[in-house]
Design an enzyme around this catalytic site. Structure first.
Site, short mmCIF file in Angstrom:
data_model
loop_
_atom_site.label_atom_id
_atom_site.label_comp_id
_atom_site.label_asym_id
_atom_site.label_seq_id
_atom_site.Cartn_x
_atom_site.Cartn_y
_atom_site.Cartn_z
N CYS A 156 3.71 -21.84 28.35
CA CYS A 156 3.40 -21.49 26.97
C CYS A 156 2.02 -20.84 26.93
O CYS A 156 1.46 -20.49 27.96
CB CYS A 156 3.42 -22.75 26.10
SG CYS A 156 4.93 -23.74 26.26
N LEU A 172 7.01 -21.56 24.61
CA LEU A 172 8.19 -21.05 25.28
C LEU A 172 9.03 -22.27 25.63
O LEU A 172 8.65 -23.08 26.49
CB LEU A 172 7.82 -20.27 26.54
CG LEU A 172 9.00 -19.73 27.36
CD1 LEU A 172 9.77 -18.68 26.56
CD2 LEU A 172 8.52 -19.14 28.68
N ASN A 191 0.34 -26.17 28.59
CA ASN A 191 1.12 -25.08 29.17
C ASN A 191 1.54 -25.53 30.56
O ASN A 191 0.69 -25.74 31.42
CB ASN A 191 0.24 -23.81 29.28
CG ASN A 191 0.87 -22.75 30.15
OD1 ASN A 191 2.09 -22.61 30.19
ND2 ASN A 191 0.05 -22.00 30.86
N GLY A 192 2.85 -25.72 30.75
CA GLY A 192 3.25 -26.12 32.09
C GLY A 192 4.55 -26.89 32.12
O GLY A 192 5.27 -27.00 31.12
N VAL A 222 13.81 -5.58 41.65
CA VAL A 222 13.33 -4.35 41.04
C VAL A 222 12.94 -3.36 42.13
O VAL A 222 12.46 -3.74 43.20
CB VAL A 222 12.12 -4.62 40.11
CG1 VAL A 222 10.92 -5.11 40.90
CG2 VAL A 222 11.77 -3.37 39.30
N THR A 249 -4.57 -3.17 43.76
CA THR A 249 -3.24 -3.52 44.24
C THR A 249 -2.58 -4.63 43.44
O THR A 249 -1.37 -4.77 43.48
CB THR A 249 -3.29 -3.89 45.73
OG1 THR A 249 -4.36 -4.77 45.96
CG2 THR A 249 -3.48 -2.63 46.55
N ARG A 295 -0.91 -2.42 41.02
CA ARG A 295 0.23 -1.76 41.67
C ARG A 295 1.44 -2.68 41.72
O ARG A 295 2.57 -2.27 41.44
CB ARG A 295 -0.13 -1.37 43.10
CG ARG A 295 -1.11 -0.24 43.25
CD ARG A 295 -1.39 -0.08 44.74
NE ARG A 295 -2.26 1.04 45.03
CZ ARG A 295 -2.68 1.34 46.25
NH1 ARG A 295 -2.29 0.58 47.27
NH2 ARG A 295 -3.47 2.37 46.46
#
Length: 616
Positions: free
Chosen positions: A2, A51, A75-76, A268, A317, A320
């Site tokens: 969250c 969430l 959060n966790g 992906v 990176t 990237r």
């Protein structure tokens, strides 16, 4: 996961302050689009963007104990929450089925020491209204992001991302993983202190079955979910092992009972990329419902500003590698999935980066792995957490499980030494642990596939396109003036300059710049490991292909041939294969000039961050 925000000990408890807190919390809503909550107690404010993964119906936050005197925003995921409930000595009343509510009740009995009992990933702030004290804590490795800031009025702020703090705090910084802030004790102290943290050299004999069992336990505990989930699958060793173990044990879990035996996997890449091909083969082998997600160079370039805003870095990176993950996460969320398992952490634990081929002895190899793990929260954990949570998708990382780390980091590092002549390639001991001829987990050539860093695997033309775009956006004069414009962490390439300009637009504060570390790196190494090979001194580049004489498509071959020669050789090889099989020429991209990159932190041919990189 969250998004959390807390402002403690503020001198302003007016309705206007509540509105400001809500505005800051709203900047984290991408992390928790399912519900928002805020609790105000005098001059203390705790906010939450949820969430919903476990108990989506009633587990909204902030959470409380029975008397509502203890308030916590979390959060966790707490994987051992059921066992912790049973361990409580007093009788407690729980108002939700959330795995995180147990934190409030544990605090009642164990105080600040409760963090020692938590098995999971977390960043939380807890307020004890009985004496107006508070604590904040972060998980052992820093899988969950967290920042701390200080307001001009003496207030202390905490947030999942620094974008929520940048306008309210005079200064902010990364909250260190494995640490706890105590208002009673007046500062931050480490609570997570495993044996490997002090870098002593372990000597536990390698037992492949013990290592395998520890990893399988780590994967299965992370399938704790009440919503649909999947696995990220690049076709490299690490993500393939995660996917294989998850598929093998899915039917034994609560998630399997809820959602059935079909595990979905996602990869992906650009059309024809190495990862897409390998991932499809693994998916077919283990039996997942596989999804290929394609992107173009232009689509990636168009997303760069959003990526930098969400990832909160200007590291070359990291950007990237984050961009393909950012695009993939959006598509996964659109398919109705809220949680995925991912393969980060293996290279740090087992010495998997190609530069480890040059480790001079087991002592230096072990110290390097320790340094990599300690810095992981600034690189791969940052990327994996924020690139996915930008779209409300949670990533869980079995290789960074606390119990698994105890096993893997206690093994005699002599077993992790790379000895090609003896057939021991990088990460040999985890490969061997899952080399089961009678009940194989993966195809043999995937199990022993050479390390390929994510920025390479998605398609070499991705990096070429980024460099070409930066060349058009940044003039020679602009780059020459970089030391004056950016005296701190000065960019040395046009690509780095372009990212830095974009970062400064989103985060102009000095303290924001200082959250990005810096140092020389070859093939994802720390600065110290650059000294392992004298040839690397003139080849400072974080790409795995900078490991000269190690990577199968390194920038220069063992005999020193240049990249153009390597392309020519590859083309001839493809032509010969075409003549034999009569197929069209589809694969000719290996060894492409400029096709470099790695997943995680670092720099492209310049001073960069230390300890980045990610597993495939």
């Amino acid at each position: 996961m969250c998004g959390i925000l807390a402002c403690l000990s503020s001198s302003d408890d007016s309705p206007g302050m509540r509105a400001r807190v809500l505005e800051c919390s709203a900047r984290l809503r991408h992390r928790g689009p399912d519900w928002s909550g805020v609790h105000v107690d005098n001059n203390n404010f705790l906010a939450h963007e949820r969430l919903a993964i476990v108990d989506p119906a009633s587990g909204h936050q902030p959470l409380f104990n029975e008397t509502k005197e203890i308030v916590v925003t979390v959060n966790g995921e707490i994987y051992n929450h059921e066992a912790l409930k049973k361990s409580l000595k007093e009788k407690h009343s729980f108002s939700t089925e959330s795995d995180c509510e147990v934190i409030a009740h544990l605090y009642e009995e164990r105080g600040e020491e409760l963090v020692q009992d938590l098995d999971g990933i977390f960043a939380f702030v807890l307020l004890d209204t009985r004496d107006n004290s508070f604590i904040a804590a972060r998980d052992p490795i820093g899988v969950c992001s967290m920042y701390i800031g200080w307001g001009r009025d003496g207030s202390v702020w905490f947030a999942s991302e620094m974008k929520a703090l940048k306008d309210e705090c005079e200064r902010f910084e990364i909250f260190p993983p494995g640490s706890i802030y105590s208002s009673k004790q007046g500062g931050i102290r480490r609570w997570y202190n495993p044996k490997w943290y002090d870098e002593h050299i372990p000597n536990t004999p390698y037992d492949p079955l013990v290592l395998r069992a520890a990893f399988e336990k780590s994967v299965t505990k992370r399938m704790m979910t009440d919503v649909p989930f999947g696995v990220l699958l690049s076709g490299g060793l690490d993500s393939s092992l995660v996917a294989s173990v998850a598929k093998r044990h899915l039917s034994e879990t609560h998630a399997g009972e809820l959602w059935g035996p079909h595990l979905h996997s996602y990869c992906v890449g650009m059309e024809g990329s190495p990862d897409l091909k390998a991932a499809k083969e693994v998916a077919d082998y283990i039996g997942t419902v596989h999804h290929e997600l394609h992107f173009t160079v232009q689509e990636g370039i168009d997303a760069i500003s959003d990526v930098i805003y969400h990832i909160e870095t200007y590291d070359v990176t990291t950007i990237r590698a984050s961009t393909p993950m950012f695009l993939m996460s959006r598509k996964i969320k659109a398919l109705g999935v809220k949680m995925v398992l991912s393969g980060e952490g293996s290279d740090e634990v087992f010495g998997g980066y190609l530069y480890f081929h040059k480790a001079p002895n087991k002592e230096e190899l072990h110290v390097e792995t320790c340094h990599k793990l300690k810095a992981l929260h600034q690189f791969d954990c940052l990327r994996a957490n924020k690139a996915t949570m930008a779209w409300g998708l949670e990533a869980r990382v079995p290789f960074l499980d606390k119990e698994f780390l105890d096993v893997a980091m206690s093994i005699d590092p002599a077993e992790k030494m790379i000895k090609p002549k003896e057939g021991r390639i990088e990460k040999y001991i985890i490969r061997k642990a899952f080399d089961d001829p009678e009940n194989p987990y993966l195809p043999k050539h995937i199990l022993y596939r050479q390390k390929e860093q994510f920025s390479d695997g998605v398609g070499y033309s991705w990096i070429d396109g980024l460099k070409a775009h930066a060349e058009n956006m940044v003039s020679d004069q602009m780059l020459a003036n970089a030391p004056n414009m950016f005296p701190i962490n000065t960019p040395k390439t046009k690509e780095a300059f372009f990212y830095r300009m974009t970062f400064e637009k989103h985060f102009p504060q000095l303290c924001a710049r200082l959250t990005v570390p810096w140092g020389a790196s070859v093939a994802c190494s720390t600065a110290a490991a650059v000294k392992w090979d004298a040839a690397w001194a003139n080849n400072i580049d974080p790409s795995g292909r900078a490991a000269l004489g190690v990577h199968n498509a390194s920038y220069e071959g063992k005999e020193g041939e240049n990249e153009e020669k390597k392309v020519e050789m590859e083309e001839k090889k493809v032509e010969m294969e075409e003549k034999k099989v009569g197929e069209g020429r589809e694969e000719g991209g290996d060894g492409r000039e400029g096709g470099d990159g790695r997943e995680g932190g670092g720099r492209d041919g310049e001073w960069g961050c230390q300890g980045g990189g990610a597993c495939c």
